[in-house]
Write a protein that holds these residues in place. Structure first.
Motif, mmCIF file in Angstrom:
data_model
loop_
_atom_site.group_PDB
_atom_site.id
_atom_site.type_symbol
_atom_site.label_atom_id
_atom_site.label_comp_id
_atom_site.label_asym_id
_atom_site.label_seq_id
_atom_site.Cartn_x
_atom_site.Cartn_y
_atom_site.Cartn_z
ATOM 1 N N ALA A 116 -17.678 45.664 50.615
ATOM 2 C CA ALA A 116 -16.592 46.099 49.856
ATOM 3 C C ALA A 116 -16.534 45.714 48.577
ATOM 4 C CB ALA A 116 -15.074 45.706 50.603
ATOM 5 N N VAL A 117 -16.988 44.299 48.472
ATOM 6 C CA VAL A 117 -16.784 43.958 47.070
ATOM 7 C C VAL A 117 -18.106 44.356 46.257
ATOM 8 C CG1 VAL A 117 -17.630 41.555 45.942
ATOM 9 C CG2 VAL A 117 -15.927 41.546 47.672
ATOM 10 N N HIS A 118 -19.222 44.562 46.915
ATOM 11 C CA HIS A 118 -20.370 45.242 46.391
ATOM 12 C C HIS A 118 -20.076 46.886 46.024
ATOM 13 C CE1 HIS A 118 -24.384 46.875 45.568
ATOM 14 N NE2 HIS A 118 -24.395 47.658 46.651
ATOM 15 N N ALA A 119 -19.434 47.373 46.789
ATOM 16 C CA ALA A 119 -18.986 48.913 46.476
ATOM 17 C C ALA A 119 -17.911 48.913 45.262
ATOM 18 C CB ALA A 119 -18.540 49.730 47.830
ATOM 19 N N SER A 120 -17.310 47.978 45.090
ATOM 20 C CA SER A 120 -16.223 48.166 43.947
ATOM 21 C C SER A 120 -16.689 47.283 42.764
ATOM 22 C CB SER A 120 -14.946 47.382 44.439
ATOM 23 O OG SER A 120 -14.732 47.061 45.894
ATOM 24 N N GLU A 121 -17.813 46.584 42.910
ATOM 25 C CA GLU A 121 -18.480 45.849 41.702
ATOM 26 C C GLU A 121 -17.436 44.644 41.464
ATOM 27 O OE1 GLU A 121 -20.329 47.815 38.648
ATOM 28 O OE2 GLU A 121 -21.295 49.245 40.188
ATOM 29 N N ARG A 122 -16.783 44.070 42.284
ATOM 30 C CA ARG A 122 -15.856 43.047 42.005
ATOM 31 C C ARG A 122 -16.557 41.450 42.373
ATOM 32 N NH1 ARG A 122 -12.071 43.574 38.656
ATOM 33 N NH2 ARG A 122 -10.577 42.695 40.111
ATOM 34 N N ALA A 123 -17.810 41.365 42.475
ATOM 35 C CA ALA A 123 -18.437 40.101 42.954
ATOM 36 C C ALA A 123 -17.696 38.841 42.086
ATOM 37 C CB ALA A 123 -19.826 40.121 42.690
#
Ligand SMILES: Nc1ncnc2c1ncn2[C@@H]1O[C@H](COP(=O)(O)OP(=O)(O)O)[C@@H](O)[C@H]1O
Ligand SMILES: [Mg+2]
Lengths: 204, 298
Positions: free
Chosen positions: A106-113
């Motif tokens: 989910a973090v990868h998909a939203s680019e919120r690392a």
């Protein structure tokens, strides 16, 4: 070996092959070349997959989720909150292993690392924090030392003025074990014993 | 970049100087993205052997070259052979044969360090206490943290480390022999502080910055009583000005954990070897609080 060294190695070999390409021939070197080419293809594939799926922030997120602190502090509840606050998403998994994978994806998909890393780091730091002991503890430790320095008679008169509750607090703070069944006279004896030991062990 | 330079000292052996230096360093590098240098000053070469395979180490420091021994040997012989770039080992080799934690660097020791104490007195003070400083001062700035893993004594190599450090960290096993040793150590450092801060223009300020409890066991109240004695001793030494007020008993205590002992045989810091074990968890939490204590937050 590290990847810098691997790169140098490949470059070195590539240059030599290029320089001497026109005179390389024979079964031994041909076979080895075919094997090497196949290995390079396989490596290229893994490398591409790696680069496509992970940026450095996400890699570090995975490292964090496999860290000792994660083992101790990461719960479904924490991941649920982290995902909500960093990606505004709801965690679906009900089991920790799956939840970790879902979280990373989910973090990868939203680019919120980056915010996710920050959130976890902060949570780990909070969890590890031990507040400094209060003045109370220091006072009880000081009192314990003073008791250890008293003569037997002075100890007996001083300690007699303490309530059972005060004695239990004094003992508990100073590492003396007791149970609900420990009597007041017994506690007075224990405190005497360890307070004297302390006074003898410490410089005056 | 402001570098924190810390000496892990105690004149008792087996109290966790090496274990703390190696494992806090690895945790800082791996999980806090810090650049860390471990400098092994013990002829036993324990931190070198914890972070390197024995064959790799033997080859690297053959004849005492490319090791901390060379720094002291140069000073004694008036030579300039030590080369930092060639001597420093970057990262640790894991079982795949690949290097991990490239941010963790090591300046290895070699057994030849044993010979240093016999000859070092041919040099005079203050030169004799500035050997490390001379050799390393241009290189330390590249790191967030520099840890000196000291031998179990307070002789010249350890003094060199104390003089180059911002603070000393004292690993400690809770028992009476450690307690009495700690008092002597604190007084010795206070004496160095008095002697050297007086001389004009000297910025060095030997001090104890933190105490770390190692090999902790929760069984019974033996250790709780011993920790209580340590806490009270710290308070007393502070009251008498022997310790400075900012000295801290770092939390949590490092529990006894066989995986930590085992990780030495695998030549890996425990955060790489067994990140799930209680030892790794204790070092992880300790490192977290260590960062806060030394005001080095990112
Ligand atoms: N937390 C721990 N649990 C179990 N064994 C440990 C732990 N920390 C260190 N050890 C072991 O204890 C021994 C002494 O530790 P070490 O760090 O080498 O002490 P020092 O450097 O002070 O001499 C080593 O053999 C090490 O493997
Ligand atoms: Mg050691």
């Amino acid at each position: 070996m590290n990847y810098q060294e691997l790169a140098s190695k490949l470059l070195h070999t590539a240059e030599r092959v290029q320089k001497h390409a026109h005179k390389l021939e024979g079964d031994t070197i041909n076979k080895s070349a075919v094997r090497l080419a196949a290995d390079v293809d396989r490596f290229e594939e893994i490398l591409s997959g790696f680069l496509a799926s992970r940026k450095s922030g996400e890699l570090f997120l995975e490292t964090l989720l496999r860290s000792p602190a994660a083992k101790k502090y990461v719960t479904l509840e924490l991941l649920r909150k982290a995902l909500r606050e960093t990606c505004s998403k709801r965690l679906k998994s009900e089991e920790l292993g799956g939840a970790k994978r879902e979280f990373i994806e989910a973090v990868h998909a939203s680019e919120r690392a980056e915010p996710a890393v920050k959130y976890l780091k902060h949570a780990f730091a909070e969890a590890a924090y031990v507040p400094p002991a209060g003045k109370d503890k220091a006072a009880l430790q000081h009192e314990f030392l003073q008791l250890g320095r008293l003569s037997d008679e002075d100890y007996a008169t001083t300690i007699a003025k303490r309530t059972f509750g005060e004695l239990r607090r004094l003992a508990g703070t100073n590492g003396i074990r007791f149970t609900d069944k420990t009597t007041k006279p017994h506690l007075i004896k224990s405190i005497r014993r360890y307070a004297r030991r302390l006074a003898a062990n410490l410089p005056t | 970049m402001s570098t924190k330079v810390l000496a892990f000292i105690n004149f008792k052996g087996g109290v966790g100087k090496t274990a703390c230096a190696v494992n806090i360093a690895a945790t800082l590098a791996k999980l806090h993205e810090k650049k860390v240098l471990v400098v092994d000053l013990d002829p036993q070469s324990n931190s070198s052997l914890w972070l390197m395979r024995p064959d790799q180490w033997r080859e690297h420091v053959a004849k005492g070259r490319r090791s901390t021994f060379e720094i002291f040997d140069d000073a004694i012989q008036g030579k300039e052979r030590f080369n930092f770039a060639e001597s420093v080992v970057k990262g640790v080799v894991t079982w795949t044969g690949f290097v991990e934690v490239p941010q963790l660097h090591l300046l290895p020791a070699s057994v030849e360090l044993l010979k240093v104490e016999d000859r070092i007195h041919e040099l005079r003070a203050p030169t004799v206490y500035r050997i490390l400083e001379r050799a390393l001062k241009d290189h330390l700035g590249a790191y967030d943290y520099v840890f000196f893993d000291c031998p179990p004594n307070l002789y010249s190599t350890t003094k060199n480390a104390i003089f180059l450090s911002d603070s000393c960290i004292v690993p400690y096993i809770p028992d009476y022999l450690s307690l009495s040793g700690f008092q002597v150590l604190a007084e010795y450092i206070a004496e160095l502080r008095g002697k050297y801060t007086d001389s004009a223009g000297d910025r060095r300020h030997p001090n104890v910055g933190g105490v770390i409890v190692s090999h902790y066991r929760q069984t019974g109240n033996v250790f709780r009583l011993a920790i209580n004695e340590l806490e009270i001793m710290l308070a007393e030494l502070r009251t008498h000005g022997i310790l400075e007020t900012n000295v801290s008993l770092l939390q949590p205590f490092i529990r006894h954990c066989v995986r930590v002992a085992e990780s030495t045989s695998e030549h890996l810091p425990v955060v790489l070897y067994a990140p799930g074990c209680i030892g790794a968890q204790d070092y992880s939490d300790l490192t977290q609080n260590f960062l806060t204590h030394f005001h080095h937050k990112r």
